[in-house]
Structure formats: structure tokens, C-alpha cells
Design a protein around this motif. Structure first.
Motif, PDB file in Angstrom:
ATOM      1  N   GLU A  91     -42.190  89.072  41.213  1.00 17.79           N
ATOM      2  CA  GLU A  91     -42.623  88.159  40.153  1.00 17.79           C
ATOM      3  C   GLU A  91     -41.666  88.255  38.966  1.00 17.79           C
ATOM      4  N   PRO A  92     -41.401  87.131  38.300  1.00 15.84           N
ATOM      5  CA  PRO A  92     -40.557  87.172  37.106  1.00 15.84           C
ATOM      6  C   PRO A  92     -41.164  88.077  36.029  1.00 15.84           C
ATOM      7  N   GLY A  93     -40.313  88.768  35.318  1.00 12.52           N
ATOM      8  CA  GLY A  93     -40.758  89.664  34.257  1.00 12.52           C
ATOM      9  C   GLY A  93     -40.008  90.980  34.332  1.00 12.52           C
ATOM     10  N   THR A  94     -40.486  91.943  33.560  1.00 11.71           N
ATOM     11  CA  THR A  94     -39.847  93.249  33.503  1.00 11.71           C
ATOM     12  C   THR A  94     -40.633  94.243  34.352  1.00 11.71           C
ATOM     13  N   VAL A  95     -39.919  94.971  35.211  1.00 13.72           N
ATOM     14  CA  VAL A  95     -40.539  96.009  36.037  1.00 13.72           C
ATOM     15  C   VAL A  95     -39.861  97.341  35.719  1.00 13.72           C
TER      16      VAL A  95
END
Length: 174
Positions: A91-95
Motif C-alpha cells: 500500500e502507498p505510504g511509509t513503512v
């Protein structure tokens, strides 16, 4: 005799520079916290399906790297990097990317860019604001205090080598 003095000064300066460089690199590596080893993810922004390089230094055993964006990766003892492929389902975003070495842990952020799904479930990237490039050899990420300290150490050692080489030459002339 003059060539020996010049060579000695050059070697002393190069040695000081070589000793200062690892500290500068380690200071910018990973978000070390209390970890005694260094780590990094490159690039820090990637699209689903893209590859990242995982780097570890200062780890005497194998290193393990975990993230929700890719399968666990083991960097064998004696090696300093490995690659991982970000899953298409990411999923798009910060991990968070977690590095483990000898019971110690360190974290680094990885940003997953949004893509557009095609009919076969693969993501295709469309640049909206151009390409996000790296620092490209600049001093990005360095603290001005660290740069000043390193420059002072190098210049001090070069100055001392110059002083001692010229002092000795003057004594030999008498």
C-alpha cells in the motif's frame, strides 16, 4: 631529502582523511539509536514491484531485515548488502524497515509510492512532479557541525605535517 618530507606530509594528510571518512559515513547511515551497527535502505522511495538495496555495516554476524513491504531478507555474515523486491500488494505510504544484528535492532523508513492499477493487477508509475533523484554526490544530509569538525581535523593534520616537514628542513640547513 625534500621528497621524503613532502611524501610524509601527503601520507599524513591522506591518513587523517581516511580516518575521518568512516565516522562521517556512519553518522549519516541509519537511524542508529542504540544500535552498534549501521544500516540503510536505498532508494528510500520506491513503487510497488520495485527493488531496494539493504545495506549493513559493523555487523559481525548475519543480519536480518524485516518489513511489511517485502519478504524477510538475510544478509549473510561477511556481506554488506542484499536486495529486496517490494510486493505488488504494498500500500502507498511509509513503512518501517527493521534491521537485526546480534540481538540489536534499528529502523529505517521506506516510502511506497502510489501507482495506477492495470487490468492484470500490476502497478504502473506515472510521474506527477518529475523524477525524485538522490543527492548525487552533494553533502545532503550532513550536519554543518560534522562537516566543520571533519574539515578542522583534516586541515589540522595537514598543517601539522607541513609545519614538521618545514621545521626539519630548516634544522638540516644549519
Amino acid at each position: 631529502m625534500r621528497a621524503i618530507c613532502v611524501a610524509s606530509a601527503a601520507l599524513l594528510g591522506a591518513g587523517a582523511l581516511a580516518l575521518a571518512a568512516p565516522a562521517a559515513v556512519a553518522a549519516t547511515g541509519g537511524e542508529r539509536g542504540t544500535a552498534s551497527f549501521g544500516f540503510d535502505v536505498s532508494p528510500t522511495t520506491v513503487a510497488a514491484g520495485g527493488e531496494v538495496t539493504l545495506n549493513v555495516w559493523g555487523c559481525a554476524t548475519e543480519a536480518k531485515v524485516f518489513s511489511s513491504a517485502f519478504d524477510p531478507v538475510v544478509i549473510p555474515k561477511g556481506q554488506h548488502s542484499a536486495t529486496a523486491t517490494v510486493g505488488w500488494q504494498a500500500e502507498p505510504g511509509t513503512v518501517k524497515v527493521t534491521f537485526q544484528c546480534e540481538g540489536e535492532y534499528g529502523n529505517k523508513d521506506l516510502t511506497i509510492e502510489a501507482g495506477q492499477q492495470s487490468g492484470r493487477g500490476q502497478s504502473h508509475m506515472h510521474a506527477q512532479k518529475g523524477v525524485k533523484a538522490g543527492a548525487g554526490g552533494t553533502i545532503a544530509g550532513f550536519d554543518p557541525g560534522d562537516i566543520g569538525l571533519g574539515l578542522a581535523l583534516v586541515m589540522g593534520s595537514v598543517g601539522a605535517a607541513y609545519h614538521w616537514s618545514h621545521r626539519r628542513t630548516a634544522e638540516e640547513d644549519n
